[in-house]
Enzyme design. Structure first.
Site, PDB file in Angstrom:
ATOM      1  N   GLU A   1       0.846  -1.199   0.000  1.00  0.00           N
ATOM      2  CA  GLU A   1       0.000   0.000   0.000  1.00  0.00           C
ATOM      3  C   GLU A   1       0.886   1.255   0.000  1.00  0.00           C
ATOM      4  O   GLU A   1       1.853   1.349   0.754  1.00  0.00           O
ATOM      5  CB  GLU A   1      -0.906  -0.034   1.248  1.00  0.00           C
ATOM      6  CG  GLU A   1      -1.558   1.260   1.642  1.00  0.00           C
ATOM      7  CD  GLU A   1      -2.481   1.869   0.580  1.00  0.00           C
ATOM      8  OE1 GLU A   1      -3.258   1.127  -0.032  1.00  0.00           O
ATOM      9  OE2 GLU A   1      -2.386   3.094   0.366  1.00  0.00           O
TER      10      GLU A   1
ATOM     11  N   ARG B   1     -17.481   3.701   6.213  1.00  0.00           N
ATOM     12  CA  ARG B   1     -16.352   3.094   5.505  1.00  0.00           C
ATOM     13  C   ARG B   1     -15.220   2.691   6.465  1.00  0.00           C
ATOM     14  O   ARG B   1     -14.622   1.616   6.326  1.00  0.00           O
ATOM     15  CB  ARG B   1     -15.828   4.118   4.492  1.00  0.00           C
ATOM     16  CG  ARG B   1     -14.777   3.601   3.589  1.00  0.00           C
ATOM     17  CD  ARG B   1     -14.225   4.750   2.736  1.00  0.00           C
ATOM     18  NE  ARG B   1     -13.425   4.201   1.685  1.00  0.00           N
ATOM     19  CZ  ARG B   1     -13.866   3.965   0.463  1.00  0.00           C
ATOM     20  NH1 ARG B   1     -15.100   4.262   0.137  1.00  0.00           N
ATOM     21  NH2 ARG B   1     -13.080   3.447  -0.432  1.00  0.00           N
TER      22      ARG B   1
ATOM     23  N   TYR C   1     -28.387   9.257   4.924  1.00  0.00           N
ATOM     24  CA  TYR C   1     -28.878   8.121   5.708  1.00  0.00           C
ATOM     25  C   TYR C   1     -28.112   8.043   7.009  1.00  0.00           C
ATOM     26  O   TYR C   1     -26.970   8.495   7.111  1.00  0.00           O
ATOM     27  CB  TYR C   1     -28.754   6.800   4.941  1.00  0.00           C
ATOM     28  CG  TYR C   1     -27.401   6.497   4.334  1.00  0.00           C
ATOM     29  CD1 TYR C   1     -26.366   5.970   5.097  1.00  0.00           C
ATOM     30  CD2 TYR C   1     -27.164   6.731   2.984  1.00  0.00           C
ATOM     31  CE1 TYR C   1     -25.134   5.679   4.522  1.00  0.00           C
ATOM     32  CE2 TYR C   1     -25.936   6.451   2.407  1.00  0.00           C
ATOM     33  CZ  TYR C   1     -24.919   5.925   3.174  1.00  0.00           C
ATOM     34  OH  TYR C   1     -23.700   5.656   2.612  1.00  0.00           O
TER      35      TYR C   1
ATOM     36  N   ASP D   1     -11.870  -0.236  -8.741  1.00  0.00           N
ATOM     37  CA  ASP D   1     -11.824   1.020  -9.496  1.00  0.00           C
ATOM     38  C   ASP D   1     -10.707   1.028 -10.529  1.00  0.00           C
ATOM     39  O   ASP D   1     -10.806   1.710 -11.551  1.00  0.00           O
ATOM     40  CB  ASP D   1     -11.625   2.204  -8.540  1.00  0.00           C
ATOM     41  CG  ASP D   1     -12.938   2.671  -7.926  1.00  0.00           C
ATOM     42  OD1 ASP D   1     -13.959   2.002  -8.109  1.00  0.00           O
ATOM     43  OD2 ASP D   1     -12.935   3.727  -7.246  1.00  0.00           O
TER      44      ASP D   1
END
Ligand SMILES: Cc1cc2nc3c(=O)[nH]c(=O)nc-3n(C[C@H](O)[C@H](O)[C@H](O)COP(=O)(O)OP(=O)(O)OC[C@H]3O[C@@H](n4cnc5c(N)ncnc54)[C@H](O)[C@@H]3O)c2cc1C
Length: 383
Positions: free
Chosen positions: A29, A105, A213, A291
């Site tokens: 990463e 998330r 929400y 993505d």
């Protein structure tokens, strides 16, 4: 060793699925640390099937909440255009029902990191991929700190600005879609006066939508205002916007929308990019997912869910097919059509909800009403 570039949601799910299948995997990463990034996620039914199959569902469900009926409301009058009011309170369920869920998330990231650690997956941070070379036996990855790593397969799960994709397809860049998202959170007490229409709602108006929400047990309201813009805006978590700018983007909207905007403490402005479909995701011993392969507009809230489904399918193909080339062919055969359909439908959903007069909305025509698309179970369908 299988090397995954990127510890986003797609990369982490892939690593967990590979480790559970007994395949050796390591994640590299670019970020120096795995900071928890905040915003809400709608997690589609396909992703929920994957969580169940990977043994993550209990931990996911404990922190997520049922998405309910996702009602569409008129931007100014709040008249119900589609769906039904959502009477839920944002509290978790047992995770067994075949439904969409909402989740913070950072909470999902924490669950995935915990499971990856329990499975012994090594996650190397501060490793930005800058180059790769392939030969008959494997792939050598080169990183910005001048280290290298060798693998039998390299998976580019490195997001919309994928370095892996740029190496495989020089000159192919993300496409700015002419949309900006304003993302912010409002605590329950401050949001309460503006939540009378139920815990979730998507307000739709010409060239704008506003989605809100509750999540985290009903304690936080996730808000995302999507607007068309002529100004090209970068994406990421670091570009702030003022309350005045967002209020100016949603003038005369229903009081629940303007009220929530007025309560925003910290707003992130995020340009929306997508990717042109590629003829192939894989070249030799390198492939793409999430993505990096098929970034899409967020009007259906399905980008992360597609990355999660991809990761499950790729791991399954590699577990079933010892030959890397055949496994990658099988992976693409299982995933490409669904992801490209979702990309196209996400764009169409944006056109329908933003370019059209909401009074002319035909509910049966919206992609959310498409059960084959939204109710797909990747685990039952197999690879
Ligand atoms: C406004 C908005 C709302 C959204 N809402 C939803 C939603 O409700 N539901 C949903 O399913 N999806 C949603 N999405 C889409 C979703 O966020 C993405 O599809 C998802 O995060 C993609 O996951 P990924 O793992 O492919 O990439 P990412 O999450 O972007 O992860 C990529 C990782 O790769 C790392 N990386 C990048 N370059 C390198 C490199 N060179 N070397 C090493 N590492 C690298 C990055 O640091 C990052 O950690 C939304 C998107 C936006 C913009």
């Amino acid at each position: 060793m299988i090397l995954i570039i990127g510890a986003g949601l797609g990369g982490l799910v892939t690593a967990i699925a590979l480790a559970r299948a007994g395949l050796p995997v390591a994640v590299f990463e670019a970020a120096g640390s795995l900071r928890e990034t905040g915003a809400g996620l709608t997690l589609g039914r396909g992703a929920q099937h994957v969580f169940r199959d990977l043994g993550l569902q209990g931990d996911v469900a404990a922190r997520a909440c049922p998405a309910g009926s996702l009602p569409f409301l008129h931007w100014r009058s709040a008249r119900l255009l589609m769906g039904a009011p959502d009477p839920g309170d944002g509290t978790p369920d047992d995770g067994q029902a075949d439904i969409v869920r909402h989740m913070y998330r950072a909470d999902l990231q924490a669950v995935l990191l915990d499971h990856a650690a329990r499975l012994g997956v090594a996650i190397h941070t501060g490793k930005r991929l800058t180059g790769l070379d392939q030969d008959g036996d494997g792939v050598t990855a080169r990183f910005g700190d001048e280290s290298i790593a060798r693998a039998s397969l390299l998976v580019g799960a490195d997001g919309v600005r994928s370095a892996v994709r740029a190496i495989l397809h020089p000159g192919d860049a993300p496409r700015f879609t002419g949309h900006v998202a304003y993302r912010f959170l409002v605590p329950r007490a401050a949001a309460a006066p503006f939540m009378g229409l139920g815990r979730s709602a998507i307000f739709i108006g010409p060239k704008r939508t506003f989605n809100r929400y509750t999540m985290q047990g009903g304690n936080v309201v996730n808000c995302a205002g999507l607007a068309e813009t002529g100004e090209e805006v970068p994406e990421g978590w670091s570009l702030p916007a003022s309350v005045a700018e967002v209020a100016a983007a949603f003038p005369d909207w229903h009081g629940d929308v303007t009220g929530l905007i007025g309560q925003a403490q910290s707003i992130i402005k995020w340009g929306l990019y997508d990717r042109t479909p590629l003829p192939r995701w894989s070249q030799g011993r390198v492939t793409l997912l999430g993505d990096a392969a098929h970034a899409m507009l967020p009007f259906l809230g399905m980008g992360a869910a597609m990355a999660i489904e991809d990761g499950w399918a790729l791991a399954r193909c590699l577990a079933l097919e010892p030959d890397v080339g055949r496994a990658l062919d099988r992976y693409e055969a299982a995933r490409r059509e669904r992801c490209e359909t979702m990309q196209a439908m996400s764009r169409r959903q944006g056109e329908m909800t933003q370019a059209m007069d909401p009074d002319a909305l035909v509910p049966a025509a919206v992609p959310m009403a498409n059960q084959a698309l939204m109710g797909f179970d990747p685990v039952a369908a197999g690879v």
